[in-house]
Design a protein around this motif. Structure first.
Motif, PDB file in Angstrom:
ATOM      1  N   GLU A  50       6.556   4.879  -1.134  1.00 17.97           N
ATOM      2  CA  GLU A  50       6.088   3.493  -1.005  1.00 17.97           C
ATOM      3  C   GLU A  50       5.015   3.376   0.076  1.00 17.97           C
ATOM      4  O   GLU A  50       3.989   2.716  -0.121  1.00 17.97           O
ATOM      5  CB  GLU A  50       7.277   2.584  -0.665  1.00 17.97           C
ATOM      6  N   ARG A  51       5.225   4.044   1.203  1.00 23.63           N
ATOM      7  CA  ARG A  51       4.234   3.986   2.293  1.00 23.63           C
ATOM      8  C   ARG A  51       2.923   4.666   1.898  1.00 23.63           C
ATOM      9  O   ARG A  51       1.837   4.175   2.222  1.00 23.63           O
ATOM     10  CB  ARG A  51       4.810   4.591   3.566  1.00 23.63           C
ATOM     11  N   VAL A  52       3.008   5.799   1.197  1.00 22.52           N
ATOM     12  CA  VAL A  52       1.789   6.489   0.761  1.00 22.52           C
ATOM     13  C   VAL A  52       1.012   5.612  -0.208  1.00 22.52           C
ATOM     14  O   VAL A  52      -0.217   5.491  -0.112  1.00 22.52           O
ATOM     15  CB  VAL A  52       2.118   7.868   0.139  1.00 22.52           C
ATOM     16  N   ARG A  53       1.696   4.973  -1.124  1.00 24.12           N
ATOM     17  CA  ARG A  53       1.021   4.065  -2.066  1.00 24.12           C
ATOM     18  C   ARG A  53       0.320   2.928  -1.316  1.00 24.12           C
ATOM     19  O   ARG A  53      -0.795   2.554  -1.666  1.00 24.12           O
ATOM     20  CB  ARG A  53       2.010   3.505  -3.076  1.00 24.12           C
ATOM     21  N   ASP A  54       0.976   2.412  -0.299  1.00 27.85           N
ATOM     22  CA  ASP A  54       0.390   1.344   0.506  1.00 27.85           C
ATOM     23  C   ASP A  54      -0.879   1.824   1.215  1.00 27.85           C
ATOM     24  O   ASP A  54      -1.891   1.125   1.230  1.00 27.85           O
ATOM     25  CB  ASP A  54       1.414   0.831   1.525  1.00 27.85           C
ATOM     26  N   ARG A  58      -4.722   0.478   0.881  1.00 31.09           N
ATOM     27  CA  ARG A  58      -5.533   0.056   2.028  1.00 31.09           C
ATOM     28  C   ARG A  58      -6.805   0.886   2.136  1.00 31.09           C
ATOM     29  O   ARG A  58      -7.864   0.362   2.469  1.00 31.09           O
ATOM     30  CB  ARG A  58      -4.720   0.142   3.323  1.00 31.09           C
ATOM     31  N   ALA A  59      -6.718   2.164   1.835  1.00 28.35           N
ATOM     32  CA  ALA A  59      -7.900   3.027   1.884  1.00 28.35           C
ATOM     33  C   ALA A  59      -8.916   2.592   0.841  1.00 28.35           C
ATOM     34  O   ALA A  59     -10.129   2.613   1.092  1.00 28.35           O
ATOM     35  CB  ALA A  59      -7.501   4.481   1.668  1.00 28.35           C
ATOM     36  N   ALA A  60      -8.448   2.177  -0.321  1.00 35.04           N
ATOM     37  CA  ALA A  60      -9.358   1.737  -1.378  1.00 35.04           C
ATOM     38  C   ALA A  60     -10.161   0.520  -0.933  1.00 35.04           C
ATOM     39  O   ALA A  60     -11.334   0.385  -1.276  1.00 35.04           O
ATOM     40  CB  ALA A  60      -8.570   1.414  -2.646  1.00 35.04           C
ATOM     41  N   VAL A  61      -9.535  -0.347  -0.149  1.00 32.64           N
ATOM     42  CA  VAL A  61     -10.237  -1.535   0.343  1.00 32.64           C
ATOM     43  C   VAL A  61     -11.342  -1.135   1.313  1.00 32.64           C
ATOM     44  O   VAL A  61     -12.446  -1.687   1.273  1.00 32.64           O
ATOM     45  CB  VAL A  61      -9.242  -2.511   1.023  1.00 32.64           C
ATOM     46  N   PHE A  84      -6.908   7.253   7.095  1.00 35.72           N
ATOM     47  CA  PHE A  84      -6.192   7.046   5.841  1.00 35.72           C
ATOM     48  C   PHE A  84      -6.100   8.364   5.062  1.00 35.72           C
ATOM     49  O   PHE A  84      -5.041   8.710   4.530  1.00 35.72           O
ATOM     50  CB  PHE A  84      -6.872   5.987   4.969  1.00 35.72           C
ATOM     51  N   ASP A  85      -7.213   9.089   4.996  1.00 35.96           N
ATOM     52  CA  ASP A  85      -7.222  10.366   4.281  1.00 35.96           C
ATOM     53  C   ASP A  85      -6.188  11.327   4.860  1.00 35.96           C
ATOM     54  O   ASP A  85      -5.439  11.979   4.115  1.00 35.96           O
ATOM     55  CB  ASP A  85      -8.607  11.021   4.338  1.00 35.96           C
ATOM     56  N   LYS A  86      -6.138  11.403   6.178  1.00 37.26           N
ATOM     57  CA  LYS A  86      -5.183  12.289   6.845  1.00 37.26           C
ATOM     58  C   LYS A  86      -3.744  11.844   6.557  1.00 37.26           C
ATOM     59  O   LYS A  86      -2.886  12.666   6.241  1.00 37.26           O
ATOM     60  CB  LYS A  86      -5.444  12.296   8.346  1.00 37.26           C
ATOM     61  N   LEU A  89      -2.882  12.675   2.865  1.00 36.08           N
ATOM     62  CA  LEU A  89      -2.648  14.111   2.654  1.00 36.08           C
ATOM     63  C   LEU A  89      -1.314  14.557   3.243  1.00 36.08           C
ATOM     64  O   LEU A  89      -0.557  15.301   2.603  1.00 36.08           O
ATOM     65  CB  LEU A  89      -3.789  14.934   3.235  1.00 36.08           C
ATOM     66  N   ASN A  90      -0.999  14.092   4.457  1.00 35.16           N
ATOM     67  CA  ASN A  90       0.278  14.451   5.071  1.00 35.16           C
ATOM     68  C   ASN A  90       1.448  13.879   4.274  1.00 35.16           C
ATOM     69  O   ASN A  90       2.459  14.552   4.073  1.00 35.16           O
ATOM     70  CB  ASN A  90       0.349  13.965   6.522  1.00 35.16           C
ATOM     71  N   GLY A  91       1.311  12.648   3.834  1.00 32.33           N
ATOM     72  CA  GLY A  91       2.364  12.027   3.037  1.00 32.33           C
ATOM     73  C   GLY A  91       2.567  12.738   1.718  1.00 32.33           C
ATOM     74  O   GLY A  91       3.712  12.990   1.302  1.00 32.33           O
ATOM     75  N   GLN A  92       1.488  13.068   1.043  1.00 32.78           N
ATOM     76  CA  GLN A  92       1.598  13.761  -0.234  1.00 32.78           C
ATOM     77  C   GLN A  92       2.181  15.158  -0.074  1.00 32.78           C
ATOM     78  O   GLN A  92       2.973  15.618  -0.897  1.00 32.78           O
ATOM     79  CB  GLN A  92       0.241  13.806  -0.935  1.00 32.78           C
ATOM     80  N   ARG A  93       1.812  15.833   1.009  1.00 30.65           N
ATOM     81  CA  ARG A  93       2.383  17.156   1.294  1.00 30.65           C
ATOM     82  C   ARG A  93       3.894  17.046   1.452  1.00 30.65           C
ATOM     83  O   ARG A  93       4.665  17.816   0.882  1.00 30.65           O
ATOM     84  CB  ARG A  93       1.770  17.737   2.570  1.00 30.65           C
ATOM     85  N   ARG A  94       4.327  16.043   2.217  1.00 28.37           N
ATOM     86  CA  ARG A  94       5.760  15.860   2.446  1.00 28.37           C
ATOM     87  C   ARG A  94       6.486  15.462   1.159  1.00 28.37           C
ATOM     88  O   ARG A  94       7.608  15.913   0.921  1.00 28.37           O
ATOM     89  CB  ARG A  94       5.987  14.815   3.540  1.00 28.37           C
ATOM     90  N   LEU A  95       5.846  14.644   0.334  1.00 29.03           N
ATOM     91  CA  LEU A  95       6.468  14.261  -0.946  1.00 29.03           C
ATOM     92  C   LEU A  95       6.709  15.492  -1.816  1.00 29.03           C
ATOM     93  O   LEU A  95       7.758  15.611  -2.460  1.00 29.03           O
ATOM     94  CB  LEU A  95       5.600  13.238  -1.685  1.00 29.03           C
TER      95      LEU A  95
END
Length: 125
Positions: A50-54, A58-61, A84-86, A89-95
């Motif tokens: 949920e946080r990564v999606r958020d 926000r990055a898209a904005v 945001f990129d960092k 990437l960290n969130g996706q790695r953890r997922l």
């Protein structure tokens, strides 16, 4: 009489019910630990997802939607985009790590439930 003492000609084995209870007592803490770890990993995954999606939203904005947006981006926006990129990437790695862990824990649960069906894995023991 031998050197080892009198020979025992008869021994008594425990009942099947007592053996089952001994097995249950031995395995229950392992199963409980796996179930606790699985529930914790699933909660972490759901919250992080949920946080990564958020953050992605926000990055898209901050990226904007113009073709030449990157040419005219403010320094502060560029800094936020980098952050945001960092984070993404960290969130996706953890997922990905959590997906693997969840898969392994589910596998262990399946092994226990097929090997010891009487222990009712996934339920209170």
């Amino acid at each position: 009489m031998s050197k080892l003492g009198p020979r025992r000609t008869h021994f008594r084995a425990r009942s099947a019910a007592r053996d089952a209870e001994t097995d249950r007592a031995r395995l229950a803490p392992i199963i409980e630990a796996i179930e606790i770890a699985l529930a914790a990993a699933e909660r972490e995954y759901a919250g992080l997802d949920e946080r990564v999606r958020d953050v992605i939203e926000r990055a898209a904005v901050t990226i904007g939607n113009g073709d030449d947006e990157y040419l005219h981006r403010e320094a502060l926006d560029e800094h936020h985009q980098s952050l945001f990129d960092k984070e993404i990437l960290n969130g996706q790695r953890r997922l990905i790590e959590l997906e693997a862990t969840i898969g392994h824990l589910r596998f262990l649960t399946a092994v226990f439930s097929t090997r010891f069906p009487e222990l009712r894995i996934g339920h209170s023991t």
